[in-house]
Design an enzyme around this catalytic site. Structure first.
Site, mmCIF file in Angstrom:
data_model
loop_
_atom_site.group_PDB
_atom_site.id
_atom_site.type_symbol
_atom_site.label_atom_id
_atom_site.label_comp_id
_atom_site.label_asym_id
_atom_site.label_seq_id
_atom_site.Cartn_x
_atom_site.Cartn_y
_atom_site.Cartn_z
ATOM 1 N N LYS A 74 16.319 1.037 47.310
ATOM 2 C CA LYS A 74 16.485 2.449 46.931
ATOM 3 C C LYS A 74 16.108 2.683 45.468
ATOM 4 C CE LYS A 74 17.495 3.509 51.088
ATOM 5 N NZ LYS A 74 18.668 3.271 51.880
HETATM 6 C C1 LIG Z 1 19.376 3.212 53.309
HETATM 7 C C2 LIG Z 1 19.884 4.376 54.101
HETATM 8 C C3 LIG Z 1 21.224 4.485 54.501
HETATM 9 C C4 LIG Z 1 22.190 3.350 54.383
HETATM 10 O O1 LIG Z 1 22.375 2.911 53.100
HETATM 11 P P1 LIG Z 1 23.214 1.552 52.874
HETATM 12 O O2 LIG Z 1 23.575 1.645 51.426
HETATM 13 O O3 LIG Z 1 22.269 0.424 53.165
HETATM 14 O O4 LIG Z 1 24.380 1.578 53.758
HETATM 15 C C5 LIG Z 1 21.645 5.651 55.091
HETATM 16 N N1 LIG Z 1 20.792 6.662 55.330
HETATM 17 C C6 LIG Z 1 19.494 6.593 54.998
HETATM 18 C C7 LIG Z 1 18.613 7.763 55.273
HETATM 19 C C8 LIG Z 1 18.988 5.439 54.389
HETATM 20 O O5 LIG Z 1 17.692 5.352 54.089
#
Ligand SMILES: *Cc1c(COP(=O)(O)O)cnc(C)c1O
Length: 404
Positions: free
Chosen positions: A203
């Protein structure tokens, strides 16, 4: 050329000595679970969101009395679960979300015994088609969970207007949306009940694993804090520093174990301070892709309407291959040339579990189904060099000149 190159990943975290040193400092401090670093990260995060476009955030620049509260958690998945629970989503309720998202968005609704109701996407923005929300609302509908796909903000004003009309909660899945901005308002500052960010490794900022819930509603904030740590009515940190006897605590609900460690928070503090620097580099990479790929038979992603008032976080740069090209061959060609790509996402209505559980049909999700056949996410990350990007662009161009 290709044999001497290292594989270019589709995403790469930007971890420098300051993050490494911050973790070492925490490790040496003797307090390695949730503690002062996590509190500091929460304070800085709330400040970051509230200050809208404060681009030179520094650690000493605290603002007291936040209207916003930020609750650190060990993933966005945990954050979504807590936020939905705190918003009162429960057994047999319905929650409207998009088919074009990661499965975490939908699975957390199921954790609570509720049902995700999927809507198709808007062809241009790839965000949930707002025009399809109202027709999905029933007496069981409790909430809407919009996802800011790739970092392009959803029209929150419209979504909140619909939610108000039907008395629904709004929980934003902002996993892609740090920083994203709509009409001079940073995502996180709209009138939703809760906004959830992800600090997963790929991210825009990362803590390895981690997430943050943001809310202006004190009751939701308190409930998330309690449920984050076993349904205990105080944070572990408060428990050990307050004037109450250190052994005393009260369990008020069967909670979860979703707290963030101070090692992760120490990384998060460093990363948050660089969020706009990271964004600027992502923007640069995106702009170069727009410039260099515009003459190819590729549909480029939708950009923001007004660059002065809106921000696309450019978490992802998704291209859509046009007619006569095979997406899977493109991915293989890129991989053969040592370039990583990904697909965001296989729509949930096409995933075995969701498809079978709710009898979902491709013809009810025509736009997302068509999008999926041609979508590829190409590399975008701050550590990419200009030379790396030239190589990616030339490889994409060669795919077309070779007539594959
Ligand atoms: C990455 C992601 C999540 C989950 O995030 P985590 O921190 O890995 O639990 C949820 N929604 C979307 C759209 C994502 O891309």
């Amino acid at each position: 050329m290709k044999d001497t190159r290292d594989f270019l990943p589709f995403a790469l975290p930007d971890i420098q000595d300051e993050e490494i040193n911050a973790v070492v400092e925490v490790l040496k401090s003797g307090w390695i679970t949730t503690g002062i670093k996590t509190k500091e990260f929460e304070t800085l995060f709330a400040e970051f969101i509230e200050n809208n476009d404060n681009r030179d955030l520094s650690a000493n620049n605290y603002i007291k009395n936040h209207k916003i509260e930020a609750i650190a958690v060990n993933s966005a998945t945990s954050g979504l679960h807590l936020a939905l629970e705190a918003c009162g989503v429960g057994r047999d309720d319905e929650v409207i979300t998009t088919t074009l998202t990661f499965t975490a968005t939908a699975e957390t609704i199921c954790y609570l015994g509720a049902h995700p109701i999927f809507v198709d996407i808007d062809k241009e923005t790839l965000n949930m088609d707002i025009n399809q929300i109202e027709q999905k609302i029933t007496p069981k509908t409790k909430a809407i969970v919009p996802v800011h796909m790739a970092g392009l903000p959803c029209d929150m004003e419209q979504i909140i207007k619909i939610a108000r009309k039907y008395n629904l909660k709004v929980i934003e899945d902002a996993a892609h949306a740090l920083p994203s901005m709509l009409n001079n308002t940073l995502i996180g500052n709209h009138d939703s009940d809760a906004i959830v960010y992800s600090f997963y490794a790929t991210k825009t900022i990362t803590t390895g694993e981690g997430g943050m819930i943001v809310t202006r509603n004190k009751e939701i904030a308190n409930r998330c804090r309690i449920m984050r740590l076993h349904g205990i009515n105080k944070d572990a940190f408060d428990r050990y520093t307050s004037n109450k006897p250190s052994w005393y605590y009260e369990v008020v609900a069967p909670g979860f174990k979703y707290n963030l460690t101070d090692m992760a928070s120490a990384i998060g503090i460093c990363q948050l301070k660089k969020a706009y620097a990271f964004y600027n580099r992502r923007l640069e990479i995106a702009q170069r892709y727009f410039e260099e790929l515009k003459n190819l038979p590729i549909l480029l992603p939708k950009d923001v309407v007004n660059p002065n008032a809106d921000i696309h976080s450019w978490h992802l740069f998704i291209i859509q291959l046009q007619t006569h090209t095979n997406r899977d061959e493109f991915i293989k060609y890129m991989s053969d040339n040592k370039i990583g790509t990904s697909v965001h996402f296989i729509p949930l209505h096409m995933q075995p579990y969701w498809k079978n559980r709710y009898h979902l049909k491709n013809e009810d999700y025509k736009t997302a189904t068509a999008y999926y056949q041609q979508a590829v996410s190409i590399p975008i990350y701050t550590k990419m060099t200009n030379d790396d990007q030239s190589y990616i662009i030339n490889t994409i161009k060669s795919f077309y000149t070779l007539g594959l």
